[in-house]
Design a protein around this motif. Structure first.
Motif, PDB file in Angstrom:
ATOM      1  N   THR A  44       0.861  -1.182   0.000  1.00 20.70           N
ATOM      2  CA  THR A  44       0.000   0.000   0.000  1.00 20.70           C
ATOM      3  C   THR A  44       0.894   1.227   0.000  1.00 20.70           C
ATOM      4  O   THR A  44       1.728   1.387   0.888  1.00 20.70           O
ATOM      5  N   ASN A  45       0.737   2.073  -1.006  1.00 18.12           N
ATOM      6  CA  ASN A  45       1.542   3.286  -1.126  1.00 18.12           C
ATOM      7  C   ASN A  45       0.701   4.522  -0.818  1.00 18.12           C
ATOM      8  O   ASN A  45      -0.505   4.540  -1.042  1.00 18.12           O
ATOM      9  N   TYR A  46       1.379   5.558  -0.313  1.00 16.14           N
ATOM     10  CA  TYR A  46       0.733   6.829  -0.028  1.00 16.14           C
ATOM     11  C   TYR A  46       1.599   7.966  -0.557  1.00 16.14           C
ATOM     12  O   TYR A  46       2.828   7.909  -0.475  1.00 16.14           O
ATOM     13  N   VAL A  47       0.934   8.991  -1.082  1.00 15.34           N
ATOM     14  CA  VAL A  47       1.601  10.253  -1.385  1.00 15.34           C
ATOM     15  C   VAL A  47       0.833  11.335  -0.629  1.00 15.34           C
ATOM     16  O   VAL A  47      -0.391  11.448  -0.763  1.00 15.34           O
ATOM     17  N   LEU A  48       1.545  12.115   0.173  1.00 15.28           N
ATOM     18  CA  LEU A  48       0.922  13.090   1.067  1.00 15.28           C
ATOM     19  C   LEU A  48       1.395  14.498   0.746  1.00 15.28           C
ATOM     20  O   LEU A  48       2.507  14.697   0.258  1.00 15.28           O
ATOM     21  N   ILE A  49       0.546  15.480   1.055  1.00 13.90           N
ATOM     22  CA  ILE A  49       0.953  16.872   1.034  1.00 13.90           C
ATOM     23  C   ILE A  49       0.708  17.442   2.426  1.00 13.90           C
ATOM     24  O   ILE A  49      -0.338  17.200   3.031  1.00 13.90           O
ATOM     25  N   SER A  50       1.689  18.154   2.966  1.00 13.99           N
ATOM     26  CA  SER A  50       1.624  18.648   4.345  1.00 13.99           C
ATOM     27  C   SER A  50       2.044  20.108   4.402  1.00 13.99           C
ATOM     28  O   SER A  50       2.913  20.551   3.646  1.00 13.99           O
ATOM     29  N   LYS A  63      -1.315  21.055   8.659  1.00 15.12           N
ATOM     30  CA  LYS A  63      -2.376  20.472   7.814  1.00 15.12           C
ATOM     31  C   LYS A  63      -1.766  19.376   6.967  1.00 15.12           C
ATOM     32  O   LYS A  63      -0.613  19.470   6.542  1.00 15.12           O
ATOM     33  N   LYS A  64      -2.567  18.333   6.714  1.00 14.26           N
ATOM     34  CA  LYS A  64      -2.067  17.221   5.903  1.00 14.26           C
ATOM     35  C   LYS A  64      -3.224  16.585   5.143  1.00 14.26           C
ATOM     36  O   LYS A  64      -4.300  16.384   5.691  1.00 14.26           O
ATOM     37  N   ASP A  65      -2.991  16.276   3.856  1.00 13.45           N
ATOM     38  CA  ASP A  65      -3.969  15.564   3.032  1.00 13.45           C
ATOM     39  C   ASP A  65      -3.269  14.458   2.252  1.00 13.45           C
ATOM     40  O   ASP A  65      -2.049  14.524   2.020  1.00 13.45           O
ATOM     41  N   THR A  66      -4.037  13.470   1.845  1.00 16.38           N
ATOM     42  CA  THR A  66      -3.514  12.372   1.038  1.00 16.38           C
ATOM     43  C   THR A  66      -3.838  12.626  -0.433  1.00 16.38           C
ATOM     44  O   THR A  66      -4.996  12.833  -0.796  1.00 16.38           O
ATOM     45  N   LEU A  67      -2.814  12.629  -1.266  1.00 18.72           N
ATOM     46  CA  LEU A  67      -2.999  12.829  -2.696  1.00 18.72           C
ATOM     47  C   LEU A  67      -3.245  11.520  -3.430  1.00 18.72           C
ATOM     48  O   LEU A  67      -3.962  11.474  -4.422  1.00 18.72           O
ATOM     49  N   LEU A  68      -2.622  10.445  -2.958  1.00 18.31           N
ATOM     50  CA  LEU A  68      -2.744   9.150  -3.647  1.00 18.31           C
ATOM     51  C   LEU A  68      -2.617   8.022  -2.647  1.00 18.31           C
ATOM     52  O   LEU A  68      -1.756   8.051  -1.755  1.00 18.31           O
ATOM     53  N   THR A  69      -3.481   7.034  -2.786  1.00 13.18           N
ATOM     54  CA  THR A  69      -3.349   5.757  -2.082  1.00 13.18           C
ATOM     55  C   THR A  69      -3.586   4.659  -3.104  1.00 13.18           C
ATOM     56  O   THR A  69      -4.555   4.723  -3.866  1.00 13.18           O
ATOM     57  N   ASN A  70      -2.700   3.680  -3.161  1.00 13.98           N
ATOM     58  CA  ASN A  70      -2.956   2.545  -4.043  1.00 13.98           C
ATOM     59  C   ASN A  70      -2.438   1.265  -3.391  1.00 13.98           C
ATOM     60  O   ASN A  70      -1.638   1.298  -2.454  1.00 13.98           O
TER      61      ASN A  70
END
Length: 314
Positions: A44-50, A63-70
């Motif tokens: 499981t991969n994650y790409v985050l923006i913080s 603040k933090k959001d998830t851009l991609l999960t696969n």
């Protein structure tokens, strides 16, 4: 699995600060390969923006959001795409990610083009879906596909324009020349064969079988040279024909009398469609699917192929 910014496996891929250095935006990911931080390889991969705010000379997560999960998918991040952009007097960060499924069950790949607002983390995306292509001789890892827009982008023309500019210069997708947009162009022989034979044999596993009636096209150009791995091909020939069989790929022919090339059977797979091709007469070949336990085979009479341009003169 939740991923937080204290996770030791989280890798910072990009960061940018505001003018007075009181704020920092970071793009980070889990889980990077030990050999390439821009390749994500976890189940499981994650790409985050913080967003971090500076307090007492230390940046604190705000603040933090998830851009991609696969899942069960490789994610290749274009390091050159990570940049800050000014669109309509507002700041954005661009990001390009190519995804390809692990294993062989799914052959389709996609590239996602991101434009993310640094003000509120609003995300805009443009997606290109497709697969590999024989015509991309200089682009082994890119995909040949189409960009699919959306209504949200149509309502934001400046952002849409910027995303298309990124996509039109991306190393992850194949950019055909004007002549390559013509289905009759010789480098499109496989796509044309699929259209003419009303089939698509781009498989993950297994094989498609040989059509009883085959439609094909003559080409003056050598279609052998840019098709597949030269070391993974087998060649047979007689007085009249030269046949090239690419491992788990296409079977192509050359008519020595006409001095013209032509596709016989178009097919690709990861496993299960490897073929052995032999002559059984001057004009007939036997195509045996040797990875199949039943050893299914077909006989193709090269004189009975239906050519759509039979009068082509070299």
């Amino acid at each position: 699995m939740a991923v937080d910014d204290d996770n030791n496996s989280l890798t910072t891929l990009f960061s940018v600060q505001n003018d007075d250095k009181s704020e920092e935006i970071r793009i980070s990911a889990y889980q990077s390969s030990e050999y390439d931080k821009f390749l994500l390889v976890a189940d499981t991969n994650y790409v985050l923006i913080s967003k971090y705010l500076k307090r007492n000379e230390k940046f604190i997560l705000s603040k933090k959001d998830t851009l991609l999960t696969n899942e069960y998918t490789y994610a290749h991040i274009d390091s050159a795409s990570l940049s800050k952009k000014k669109i309509g007097n507002k700041d954005y960060v661009s990001l390009v990610i190519k995804q390809e499924y692990k294993g062989t069950a799914v052959t389709e790949r996609n590239v996602i083009f991101y434009m993310v607002s640094l003000e509120n983390f609003k995300v805009y995306t443009l997606v290109c879906s497709g697969s590999g292509t024989v015509r991309a001789t200089h682009c082994d890892d890119c995909i040949d596909g189409e960009l699919s827009s959306n209504k949200e982008l149509d309502a934001k023309p400046e952002i849409k324009k910027s995303l298309y500019e990124v996509a039109n210069n991306s190393k992850f997708i194949y950019h055909p020349s004007k002549k390559e947009l013509d289905i009759s162009y010789y480098k499109n022989y496989d796509s044309k064969w699929y259209i003419d034979n009303k089939t698509d044999n781009d498989l993950a596993n297994g094989y498609s079988g040989i059509n009883d009636t085959i439609y094909s096209t003559y080409y003056k150009e050598n279609i052998f040279d840019f098709t597949g791995d030269l070391d993974g091909r087998e060649t047979i020939e007689n007085e009249y024909y030269k046949i090239v069989n690419f491992s788990r790929n296409n079977v192509l022919g050359f008519d020595k009398r006409k001095q013209l090339y032509f596709p016989i059977h178009i097919e690709s797979c990861a496993t299960g469609c490897n073929k052995i091709v032999t002559f059984v007469s001057d004009q007939e070949i036997k195509i045996l699917f040797d990875e199949d336990s039943e050893k299914e085979y077909s006989i193709v009479n090269l004189e009975q192929i239906n050519f759509l341009n039979p009068n082509l003169v070299r």
